[in-house]
Structures are given as C-alpha cells and as structure tokens.
Design a protein around this motif. Structure first.
Motif: not given
Length: 130
Positions: A7-31
């Motif tokens: 799951a850890k790897t899949l979460i990393e993949i999902a986040v990377a893909r989402f940021i790629e689709d919405v680059p404006a979220l890249a600077p976001l600092k969030l937990i």
C-alpha cells in the motif's frame, strides 16, 4: 507491477500521478491520512506533502496530525492508484467510492484547484480541436 504491491508504494504512485495531473498542488504542504478498508481490517497511513520538489513521505500508522482524512476500500484503491487520472478521482469522490473529511478550508482549496485544472484542460482540448 506486482499484484502484491504494498500500500505504501501504491500511495506514493497515486500521489505522484495526482500531482502530475494537478501541478498547481505541487507546492502544497499538507499532512493527510489514508484509510484503506479491506476484508475485516483497516490499513492506515500518514502522508506528508513537503511542497514542490519534495517527494511525499508515506509512513504506516495513524496520522493523528493529519488535516485531511481520505477513506476508500483497498481493492478500489489498488486499481485507482495505478490507472486513475483526475476525472476518475473526481468521480470516485462524487459517487462515494472514496471519501474525504477534515479541515473545510483545505478541502475547499483542493476542490478549487482541481476545478481550475479541469477548466484549463477543457479549454486546451476545445482550442486543439478547432
């Protein structure tokens, strides 16, 4: 990719893909926390977005300091992580396969940025086809 991918790897993949689709979220600092429900158990992860050019940090466990909590079935997430794009995620949240809760201002900000990205994408497609 192996079917037994963790799951850890899949979460990393999902986040990377989402940021790629919405680059404006890249600077976001969030937990945020991710809860994946499976057969009789719940896997919990803490995801820290450190801003632009910083890879997300994914750790197993309860993200007590999370400002946003995302929940979905593990089997659904497995598919979404590897194949989904922005429209697929929007549909998942719209129809309840995935749920997000937390600080309303942060959720509204993310929705606003996603809507702006979708608008830009539609505009590009309309111009490209004319």
């Amino acid at each position: 990719m192996a079917a037994t991918e963790d799951a850890k790897t899949l979460i990393e993949i999902a986040v990377a893909r989402f940021i790629e689709d919405v680059p404006a979220l890249a600077p976001l600092k969030l937990i945020f926390a991710v809860e994946l429900r499976g057969r009789g158990d719940v896997q919990m992860y803490r995801v820290e977005l450190g801003g632009k050019d910083v890879a997300p940090l994914v750790t197993k466990g309860i993200g007590e300091d999370a400002r946003v909590r995302v929940q979905m079935p593990r089997s659904f997430f497995n598919v979404m992580a590897k194949e989904a794009h922005l429209a697929d995620w929007r549909e998942a949240f719209t129809y309840g396969q995935a749920k997000a809760a937390g600080v309303q201002e942060i959720l509204k900000l993310i929705v606003h940025v996603v809507e702006k990205q979708e608008e830009r994408t539609r505009t590009r497609r309309a111009r490209g086809s004319g």
